[in-house]
Design a protein around this motif. Structure first.
Motif, mmCIF file in Angstrom:
data_model
loop_
_atom_site.group_PDB
_atom_site.id
_atom_site.type_symbol
_atom_site.label_atom_id
_atom_site.label_comp_id
_atom_site.label_asym_id
_atom_site.label_seq_id
_atom_site.Cartn_x
_atom_site.Cartn_y
_atom_site.Cartn_z
ATOM 1 N N ASN A 133 40.754 31.776 40.376
ATOM 2 C CA ASN A 133 40.137 32.946 39.755
ATOM 3 C C ASN A 133 41.220 33.913 39.314
ATOM 4 O OD1 ASN A 133 37.543 32.019 40.277
ATOM 5 N ND2 ASN A 133 37.503 32.946 42.299
ATOM 6 N N PRO A 134 40.985 34.669 38.246
ATOM 7 C CA PRO A 134 41.979 35.658 37.819
ATOM 8 C C PRO A 134 42.121 36.770 38.862
ATOM 9 C CG PRO A 134 40.082 35.637 36.330
ATOM 10 C CD PRO A 134 39.847 34.597 37.337
ATOM 11 N N ASP A 135 43.346 37.244 39.054
ATOM 12 C CA ASP A 135 43.639 38.295 40.020
ATOM 13 C C ASP A 135 43.933 39.600 39.302
ATOM 14 O OD1 ASP A 135 43.386 36.751 42.343
ATOM 15 O OD2 ASP A 135 45.433 36.008 42.157
ATOM 16 N N LEU A 136 43.865 40.694 40.071
ATOM 17 C CA LEU A 136 44.141 42.024 39.544
ATOM 18 C C LEU A 136 45.071 42.746 40.496
ATOM 19 C CD1 LEU A 136 43.608 44.507 37.718
ATOM 20 C CD2 LEU A 136 41.617 44.977 39.147
ATOM 21 N N GLY A 137 46.113 43.372 39.944
ATOM 22 C CA GLY A 137 47.008 44.202 40.731
ATOM 23 C C GLY A 137 47.035 45.603 40.141
ATOM 24 N N LEU A 138 46.996 46.613 41.013
ATOM 25 C CA LEU A 138 47.004 48.009 40.570
ATOM 26 C C LEU A 138 48.125 48.754 41.262
ATOM 27 C CD1 LEU A 138 43.243 48.974 40.735
ATOM 28 C CD2 LEU A 138 44.650 48.868 38.710
ATOM 29 N N ALA A 139 48.799 49.631 40.520
ATOM 30 C CA ALA A 139 49.841 50.474 41.097
ATOM 31 C C ALA A 139 49.659 51.895 40.580
ATOM 32 C CB ALA A 139 51.219 49.943 40.734
ATOM 33 N N LEU A 188 38.219 37.191 29.558
ATOM 34 C CA LEU A 188 39.655 37.360 29.792
ATOM 35 C C LEU A 188 40.021 36.535 31.015
ATOM 36 C CD1 LEU A 188 42.323 38.862 29.108
ATOM 37 C CD2 LEU A 188 41.636 40.553 30.797
ATOM 38 N N ASN A 189 40.717 35.430 30.815
ATOM 39 C CA ASN A 189 41.036 34.520 31.909
ATOM 40 C C ASN A 189 42.525 34.592 32.218
ATOM 41 O OD1 ASN A 189 40.511 32.702 33.911
ATOM 42 N ND2 ASN A 189 40.667 30.917 32.568
ATOM 43 N N LYS A 190 42.991 35.786 32.600
ATOM 44 C CA LYS A 190 44.396 35.997 32.920
ATOM 45 C C LYS A 190 44.514 36.871 34.150
ATOM 46 C CE LYS A 190 46.299 35.549 28.335
ATOM 47 N NZ LYS A 190 47.416 35.930 27.527
ATOM 48 N N ASP A 191 45.630 36.706 34.864
ATOM 49 C CA ASP A 191 45.968 37.638 35.934
ATOM 50 C C ASP A 191 46.472 38.917 35.280
ATOM 51 O OD1 ASP A 191 45.386 35.724 37.835
ATOM 52 O OD2 ASP A 191 47.444 35.059 38.046
ATOM 53 N N VAL A 192 46.058 40.067 35.815
ATOM 54 C CA VAL A 192 46.401 41.342 35.205
ATOM 55 C C VAL A 192 47.000 42.267 36.252
ATOM 56 C CG1 VAL A 192 45.481 43.368 34.004
ATOM 57 C CG2 VAL A 192 44.532 41.123 33.520
ATOM 58 N N VAL A 193 48.087 42.956 35.878
ATOM 59 C CA VAL A 193 48.675 44.010 36.698
ATOM 60 C C VAL A 193 48.699 45.272 35.851
ATOM 61 C CG1 VAL A 193 50.727 44.807 37.926
ATOM 62 C CG2 VAL A 193 50.109 42.390 37.984
ATOM 63 N N VAL A 194 48.143 46.361 36.395
ATOM 64 C CA VAL A 194 48.090 47.637 35.695
ATOM 65 C C VAL A 194 48.877 48.652 36.513
ATOM 66 C CG1 VAL A 194 46.601 49.444 34.769
ATOM 67 C CG2 VAL A 194 45.813 47.081 34.769
#
Length: 88
Positions: free
Chosen positions: A15-21, A52-58
């Motif tokens: 599954n796509p992951d999400l990172g937040l900073a 949207l099938n990507k890992d995302v870091v914001v």
């Protein structure tokens, strides 16, 4: 630009992951940091559910709410919401 968005391909059958900073140095109040994270999380999850099938870091790059002593006004929230939506 307030936000940095980084994306990468998803590993096989994952599954796509999400990172937040959102650094305390940039947004002083915990309430505002949590509200920003919640807003970004909802936007990214909505985009991922639509295809949207990507890992995302914001990452937040610039301080927000300096004119209002760290508190976010509705105008700033709407502006950030539109910027994050554009990035995705």
């Amino acid at each position: 630009m307030y936000w940095g968005l980084y994306s990468g391909d998803v590993a096989n059958n994952a599954n796509p992951d999400l990172g937040l900073a959102v650094a305390k140095k940039l947004v002083k109040r915990a309430v505002d940091r949590n509200r920003l994270k919640r807003m970004v999380r909802n936007l990214v999850w909505a985009a991922q559910s639509k295809g949207l099938n990507k890992d995302v870091v914001v990452k937040l790059k610039k301080p927000i709410g300096q004119q209002t002593r760290g508190r976010l006004r509705k105008k700033e929230k709407d502006f950030l919401r539109s910027r994050v939506a554009e990035l995705i």
